[in-house]
Scaffold this motif. Sequence first.
Motif, PDB file in Angstrom:
ATOM      1  N   ILE A   1       0.943  -1.295   0.025  1.00  0.00           N
ATOM      2  CA  ILE A   1       0.063  -0.066   0.108  1.00  0.00           C
ATOM      3  C   ILE A   1       0.880   1.210  -0.030  1.00  0.00           C
ATOM      4  O   ILE A   1       0.649   2.195  -0.647  1.00  0.00           O
ATOM      5  CB  ILE A   1      -1.032   0.069   1.316  1.00  0.00           C
ATOM      6  CG1 ILE A   1      -1.914  -1.198   1.055  1.00  0.00           C
ATOM      7  CG2 ILE A   1      -1.688   1.288   1.367  1.00  0.00           C
ATOM      8  CD1 ILE A   1      -2.832  -1.479   2.085  1.00  0.00           C
TER       9      ILE A   1
ATOM     10  N   ALA B   1       2.172   2.419  -3.403  1.00  0.00           N
ATOM     11  CA  ALA B   1       1.294   2.811  -4.407  1.00  0.00           C
ATOM     12  C   ALA B   1       1.872   4.032  -4.982  1.00  0.00           C
ATOM     13  O   ALA B   1       2.081   4.888  -4.045  1.00  0.00           O
ATOM     14  CB  ALA B   1       0.041   2.534  -4.182  1.00  0.00           C
ATOM     15  N   ARG B   2       1.846   4.284  -6.137  1.00  0.00           N
ATOM     16  CA  ARG B   2       1.958   5.395  -6.736  1.00  0.00           C
ATOM     17  C   ARG B   2       0.891   6.389  -6.915  1.00  0.00           C
ATOM     18  O   ARG B   2       1.086   7.705  -7.046  1.00  0.00           O
ATOM     19  CB  ARG B   2       2.884   5.552  -8.132  1.00  0.00           C
ATOM     20  CG  ARG B   2       4.090   4.981  -7.889  1.00  0.00           C
ATOM     21  CD  ARG B   2       5.074   4.874  -9.165  1.00  0.00           C
ATOM     22  NE  ARG B   2       6.358   4.543  -8.787  1.00  0.00           N
ATOM     23  CZ  ARG B   2       7.254   4.629  -9.428  1.00  0.00           C
ATOM     24  NH1 ARG B   2       7.124   5.024 -11.022  1.00  0.00           N
ATOM     25  NH2 ARG B   2       8.397   4.317  -9.405  1.00  0.00           N
ATOM     26  N   HIS B   3      -0.335   5.786  -7.025  1.00  0.00           N
ATOM     27  CA  HIS B   3      -1.648   6.563  -7.248  1.00  0.00           C
ATOM     28  C   HIS B   3      -2.560   6.100  -6.198  1.00  0.00           C
ATOM     29  O   HIS B   3      -2.611   4.859  -5.657  1.00  0.00           O
ATOM     30  CB  HIS B   3      -2.120   6.170  -8.841  1.00  0.00           C
ATOM     31  CG  HIS B   3      -1.210   6.261  -9.709  1.00  0.00           C
ATOM     32  ND1 HIS B   3      -0.969   7.610 -10.206  1.00  0.00           N
ATOM     33  CD2 HIS B   3      -0.503   5.504 -10.435  1.00  0.00           C
ATOM     34  CE1 HIS B   3      -0.025   7.498 -11.103  1.00  0.00           C
ATOM     35  NE2 HIS B   3       0.301   6.421 -11.277  1.00  0.00           N
ATOM     36  N   THR B   4      -3.642   6.965  -5.899  1.00  0.00           N
ATOM     37  CA  THR B   4      -4.529   6.660  -5.028  1.00  0.00           C
ATOM     38  C   THR B   4      -5.431   5.330  -5.234  1.00  0.00           C
ATOM     39  O   THR B   4      -5.555   4.634  -4.383  1.00  0.00           O
ATOM     40  CB  THR B   4      -5.545   7.936  -4.876  1.00  0.00           C
ATOM     41  OG1 THR B   4      -4.699   9.011  -4.484  1.00  0.00           O
ATOM     42  CG2 THR B   4      -6.485   7.707  -3.945  1.00  0.00           C
ATOM     43  N   TRP B   5      -5.570   5.288  -6.850  1.00  0.00           N
ATOM     44  CA  TRP B   5      -6.404   4.232  -7.083  1.00  0.00           C
ATOM     45  C   TRP B   5      -5.623   2.881  -6.791  1.00  0.00           C
ATOM     46  O   TRP B   5      -6.330   1.906  -6.280  1.00  0.00           O
ATOM     47  CB  TRP B   5      -6.897   4.144  -8.589  1.00  0.00           C
ATOM     48  CG  TRP B   5      -7.447   5.528  -8.765  1.00  0.00           C
ATOM     49  CD1 TRP B   5      -6.827   6.376  -9.744  1.00  0.00           C
ATOM     50  CD2 TRP B   5      -8.752   6.030  -8.525  1.00  0.00           C
ATOM     51  NE1 TRP B   5      -7.799   7.398  -9.685  1.00  0.00           N
ATOM     52  CE2 TRP B   5      -8.912   7.060  -9.041  1.00  0.00           C
ATOM     53  CE3 TRP B   5      -9.769   5.361  -7.498  1.00  0.00           C
ATOM     54  CZ2 TRP B   5     -10.098   7.983  -8.646  1.00  0.00           C
ATOM     55  CZ3 TRP B   5     -10.862   6.170  -7.364  1.00  0.00           C
ATOM     56  CH2 TRP B   5     -11.184   7.544  -7.797  1.00  0.00           C
ATOM     57  N   THR B   6      -4.351   2.842  -6.863  1.00  0.00           N
ATOM     58  CA  THR B   6      -3.556   1.445  -6.794  1.00  0.00           C
ATOM     59  C   THR B   6      -3.705   1.360  -5.095  1.00  0.00           C
ATOM     60  O   THR B   6      -3.834   0.134  -4.830  1.00  0.00           O
ATOM     61  CB  THR B   6      -2.202   1.727  -7.386  1.00  0.00           C
ATOM     62  OG1 THR B   6      -2.285   2.117  -8.636  1.00  0.00           O
ATOM     63  CG2 THR B   6      -1.196   0.508  -7.043  1.00  0.00           C
ATOM     64  N   GLU B   7      -3.456   2.359  -4.377  1.00  0.00           N
ATOM     65  CA  GLU B   7      -3.550   2.332  -3.042  1.00  0.00           C
ATOM     66  C   GLU B   7      -4.867   1.641  -2.599  1.00  0.00           C
ATOM     67  O   GLU B   7      -4.812   0.758  -1.622  1.00  0.00           O
ATOM     68  CB  GLU B   7      -3.233   3.785  -2.342  1.00  0.00           C
ATOM     69  CG  GLU B   7      -3.307   3.764  -0.837  1.00  0.00           C
ATOM     70  CD  GLU B   7      -2.845   4.917  -0.406  1.00  0.00           C
ATOM     71  OE1 GLU B   7      -2.616   4.951   0.978  1.00  0.00           O
ATOM     72  OE2 GLU B   7      -2.518   6.116  -0.945  1.00  0.00           O
ATOM     73  N   PHE B   8      -5.945   2.128  -3.104  1.00  0.00           N
ATOM     74  CA  PHE B   8      -7.182   1.797  -2.617  1.00  0.00           C
ATOM     75  C   PHE B   8      -7.363   0.167  -2.990  1.00  0.00           C
ATOM     76  O   PHE B   8      -7.771  -0.709  -2.374  1.00  0.00           O
ATOM     77  CB  PHE B   8      -8.356   2.557  -3.356  1.00  0.00           C
ATOM     78  CG  PHE B   8      -9.460   1.998  -3.518  1.00  0.00           C
ATOM     79  CD1 PHE B   8     -10.418   1.916  -2.246  1.00  0.00           C
ATOM     80  CD2 PHE B   8     -10.083   1.170  -4.507  1.00  0.00           C
ATOM     81  CE1 PHE B   8     -11.889   1.337  -2.296  1.00  0.00           C
ATOM     82  CE2 PHE B   8     -11.367   0.707  -4.716  1.00  0.00           C
ATOM     83  CZ  PHE B   8     -12.117   0.488  -3.309  1.00  0.00           C
TER      84      PHE B   8
ATOM     85  N   ARG C   1      -5.036  -2.153  -3.382  1.00  0.00           N
ATOM     86  CA  ARG C   1      -3.952  -2.886  -2.593  1.00  0.00           C
ATOM     87  C   ARG C   1      -4.815  -2.875  -1.261  1.00  0.00           C
ATOM     88  O   ARG C   1      -4.708  -4.069  -0.685  1.00  0.00           O
ATOM     89  CB  ARG C   1      -2.746  -2.180  -2.773  1.00  0.00           C
ATOM     90  CG  ARG C   1      -1.959  -2.650  -3.843  1.00  0.00           C
ATOM     91  CD  ARG C   1      -0.662  -1.841  -3.896  1.00  0.00           C
ATOM     92  NE  ARG C   1       0.051  -2.235  -5.140  1.00  0.00           N
ATOM     93  CZ  ARG C   1       1.170  -1.768  -5.561  1.00  0.00           C
ATOM     94  NH1 ARG C   1       1.872  -1.104  -4.644  1.00  0.00           N
ATOM     95  NH2 ARG C   1       1.516  -2.007  -6.749  1.00  0.00           N
TER      96      ARG C   1
END
Length: 74
Positions: free
Chosen positions: A14, A17-24, A26
């Motif tokens: 998490i 992650a480079r982007h908010t969407w990727t963080e979400f 994960r």
Amino acid sequence: MAASNRRRFAEQRIASARHTWTEFLRAAEWLTSELKQLAEHDPQRAARIATDLRTQTRAMAEKLNTEDAERRPR
């Protein structure tokens, strides 16, 4: 995998992650992983939590969909 290792792995993924969407996504994967582990030990509790999360997720999706429809010109 031990609980502490799952947590460490998920938190690192998490955080990287480079982007908010990727963080979400994960974070959602981690939640899914934890529910799967719980289901092995307490399937009824896991099912109750999954049902509650499904209800919340669908309500949020419906809200966002309605907001989007209201923003669009007719």
